[in-house]
Design a protein around this motif. Sequence first.
Motif, PDB file in Angstrom:
ATOM      1  N   GLU A 147       4.554   1.819  -4.912  1.00  0.00           N
ATOM      2  CA  GLU A 147       3.755   1.208  -5.981  1.00  0.00           C
ATOM      3  C   GLU A 147       2.277   1.460  -5.723  1.00  0.00           C
ATOM      4  O   GLU A 147       1.772   1.190  -4.630  1.00  0.00           O
ATOM      5  CB  GLU A 147       4.019  -0.304  -6.055  1.00  0.00           C
ATOM      6  N   ASN A 148       1.592   1.991  -6.740  1.00  0.00           N
ATOM      7  CA  ASN A 148       0.136   2.168  -6.694  1.00  0.00           C
ATOM      8  C   ASN A 148      -0.306   2.880  -5.406  1.00  0.00           C
ATOM      9  O   ASN A 148      -1.264   2.477  -4.746  1.00  0.00           O
ATOM     10  CB  ASN A 148      -0.572   0.802  -6.789  1.00  0.00           C
ATOM     11  N   SER A 149       0.390   3.942  -5.070  1.00  0.00           N
ATOM     12  CA  SER A 149       0.138   4.614  -3.794  1.00  0.00           C
ATOM     13  C   SER A 149       0.065   6.127  -3.960  1.00  0.00           C
ATOM     14  O   SER A 149       0.564   6.697  -4.937  1.00  0.00           O
ATOM     15  CB  SER A 149       1.244   4.257  -2.790  1.00  0.00           C
ATOM     16  N   VAL A 150      -0.563   6.773  -2.975  1.00  0.00           N
ATOM     17  CA  VAL A 150      -0.598   8.231  -2.869  1.00  0.00           C
ATOM     18  C   VAL A 150       0.066   8.611  -1.549  1.00  0.00           C
ATOM     19  O   VAL A 150      -0.387   8.195  -0.481  1.00  0.00           O
ATOM     20  CB  VAL A 150      -2.043   8.765  -2.914  1.00  0.00           C
ATOM     21  N   ILE A 151       1.139   9.389  -1.654  1.00  0.00           N
ATOM     22  CA  ILE A 151       1.937   9.745  -0.482  1.00  0.00           C
ATOM     23  C   ILE A 151       1.928  11.257  -0.303  1.00  0.00           C
ATOM     24  O   ILE A 151       2.316  11.996  -1.195  1.00  0.00           O
ATOM     25  CB  ILE A 151       3.395   9.265  -0.630  1.00  0.00           C
ATOM     26  N   GLY A 152       1.464  11.714   0.863  1.00  0.00           N
ATOM     27  CA  GLY A 152       1.501  13.127   1.169  1.00  0.00           C
ATOM     28  C   GLY A 152       0.119  13.750   1.231  1.00  0.00           C
ATOM     29  O   GLY A 152      -0.888  13.102   0.948  1.00  0.00           O
ATOM     30  N   PRO A 153       0.105  15.025   1.656  1.00  0.00           N
ATOM     31  CA  PRO A 153       1.280  15.811   2.056  1.00  0.00           C
ATOM     32  C   PRO A 153       1.754  15.474   3.468  1.00  0.00           C
ATOM     33  O   PRO A 153       1.102  14.740   4.188  1.00  0.00           O
ATOM     34  CB  PRO A 153       0.755  17.250   1.989  1.00  0.00           C
ATOM     35  N   HIS A 154       2.916  16.005   3.796  1.00  0.00           N
ATOM     36  CA  HIS A 154       3.497  15.970   5.152  1.00  0.00           C
ATOM     37  C   HIS A 154       3.789  14.551   5.629  1.00  0.00           C
ATOM     38  O   HIS A 154       3.431  14.165   6.738  1.00  0.00           O
ATOM     39  CB  HIS A 154       2.592  16.702   6.139  1.00  0.00           C
ATOM     40  N   VAL A 155       4.473  13.800   4.779  1.00  0.00           N
ATOM     41  CA  VAL A 155       4.885  12.438   5.117  1.00  0.00           C
ATOM     42  C   VAL A 155       6.405  12.351   5.035  1.00  0.00           C
ATOM     43  O   VAL A 155       7.019  12.881   4.111  1.00  0.00           O
ATOM     44  CB  VAL A 155       4.246  11.413   4.164  1.00  0.00           C
ATOM     45  N   SER A 156       7.019  11.674   6.003  1.00  0.00           N
ATOM     46  CA  SER A 156       8.451  11.355   5.961  1.00  0.00           C
ATOM     47  C   SER A 156       8.615   9.846   5.947  1.00  0.00           C
ATOM     48  O   SER A 156       8.027   9.151   6.788  1.00  0.00           O
ATOM     49  CB  SER A 156       9.183  11.944   7.178  1.00  0.00           C
ATOM     50  N   ILE A 157       9.424   9.341   5.001  1.00  0.00           N
ATOM     51  CA  ILE A 157       9.617   7.905   4.838  1.00  0.00           C
ATOM     52  C   ILE A 157      11.110   7.607   4.889  1.00  0.00           C
ATOM     53  O   ILE A 157      11.896   8.167   4.116  1.00  0.00           O
ATOM     54  CB  ILE A 157       9.032   7.404   3.507  1.00  0.00           C
ATOM     55  N   GLY A 158      11.517   6.700   5.783  1.00  0.00           N
ATOM     56  CA  GLY A 158      12.919   6.341   5.932  1.00  0.00           C
ATOM     57  C   GLY A 158      13.391   5.385   4.850  1.00  0.00           C
ATOM     58  O   GLY A 158      12.597   4.779   4.116  1.00  0.00           O
ATOM     59  N   GLU A 159      14.692   5.188   4.785  1.00  0.00           N
ATOM     60  CA  GLU A 159      15.315   4.395   3.721  1.00  0.00           C
ATOM     61  C   GLU A 159      14.862   2.937   3.749  1.00  0.00           C
ATOM     62  O   GLU A 159      14.449   2.403   4.782  1.00  0.00           O
ATOM     63  CB  GLU A 159      16.831   4.477   3.855  1.00  0.00           C
ATOM     64  N   ASN A 160      14.927   2.321   2.570  1.00  0.00           N
ATOM     65  CA  ASN A 160      14.653   0.884   2.396  1.00  0.00           C
ATOM     66  C   ASN A 160      13.230   0.472   2.775  1.00  0.00           C
ATOM     67  O   ASN A 160      12.982  -0.690   3.115  1.00  0.00           O
ATOM     68  CB  ASN A 160      15.653   0.034   3.198  1.00  0.00           C
ATOM     69  N   THR A 161      12.299   1.396   2.719  1.00  0.00           N
ATOM     70  CA  THR A 161      10.898   1.095   3.027  1.00  0.00           C
ATOM     71  C   THR A 161      10.128   0.839   1.735  1.00  0.00           C
ATOM     72  O   THR A 161      10.390   1.467   0.707  1.00  0.00           O
ATOM     73  CB  THR A 161      10.267   2.250   3.837  1.00  0.00           C
TER      74      THR A 161
END
Length: 334
Positions: A270-284
């Motif tokens: 929500e209301n975020s900028v993700i990346g580049p080169h990011v890994s996010i695990g489940e249920n986060t």
Amino acid sequence: MNIIIPMAGRGTRLRPHTLTVPKPLMPIAGKPIVQRLVEDIAKVCNTSIDKIGFIIGRDFGSEVEEDLKKIASSVGGEGHIYYQDEKLGTAHAILCAQELLAGNVIVAFADTLFRADFKMDASKDGIIWVQQVDDPSAFGVIKVDEDQIITDFVEKPETFVSDLAIIGIYYFKDGEFLKKEMQYLIDNNIKDKGEFQLTNALENMKKKGAKFSPGQVSEWLDCGNKDATVYTNKRYLEFIKDSDLVAKTVQKKNSVIIPPVFIGENVILENSVIGPHVSIGENTIIKSSVIQNSIIQTNSEVNNANFKNSILGNFVSFEGKSDDLSLGDYNSVQ
């Protein structure tokens, strides 16, 4: 083909993350390091995988053992667990799985990943994967002749002899031959720098006629510490950037994803900028944040944050700004 993967070390340089999870199970682009390693070996070995032996510490636990057996099954192999109770060197570690030292064998130490653009030639006596490095004094190295046959193995040379570092992945046509020479070191208490070294067994095999060839990789990736692991995650995301890396269950609200990025199941952005080169695990869950070049594991919450070059463990809660963050499991920072 059998594969032996020594991984009994606890990865002290990657703490606090390895206080709760063995280093080879740390995620790289959404999969454990050891799973990435096994899959990459399966791609280059050009034959079916029979058995995979994982050499671990007894304190890893039954859940980890079951996860490792599933990794073996995922490439068509049968997983076996062996224990190394004393850390007495590389030859000693491999011998813990001596029943798999039969016929064609690959030995791969589970703290490194690689990229290779070739199929392995199983007709060779042996292949030692190497990579050119700037500082060979920290590694075991090889020397080769004009026919690209290995002439010497040197463990952590104090003066320059070669810049071809052994990366920790080996193929042997005759596993029984290797087993015999490693057992000879143990039986005769032959140590180098206080440990039973695989390179000494290789030297003895060479003297008895075995011809070893170098296997050059296009890239060698280390997972020894936090910074190296973040960099490896970055490079691996680049390798697989054409794959579908964002789960269909991801909920994205007023957010931007800058690829390559891995995002696991049931993640909320929500209301975020993700990346580049990011890994996010489940249920986060990530809200009102800007994140670059980082690994965030499962079941974590990130709010009003801005960070890069970082690793967050499982069940972490974080709020704030950082250029160099390393939070283990169950931490809360606001």
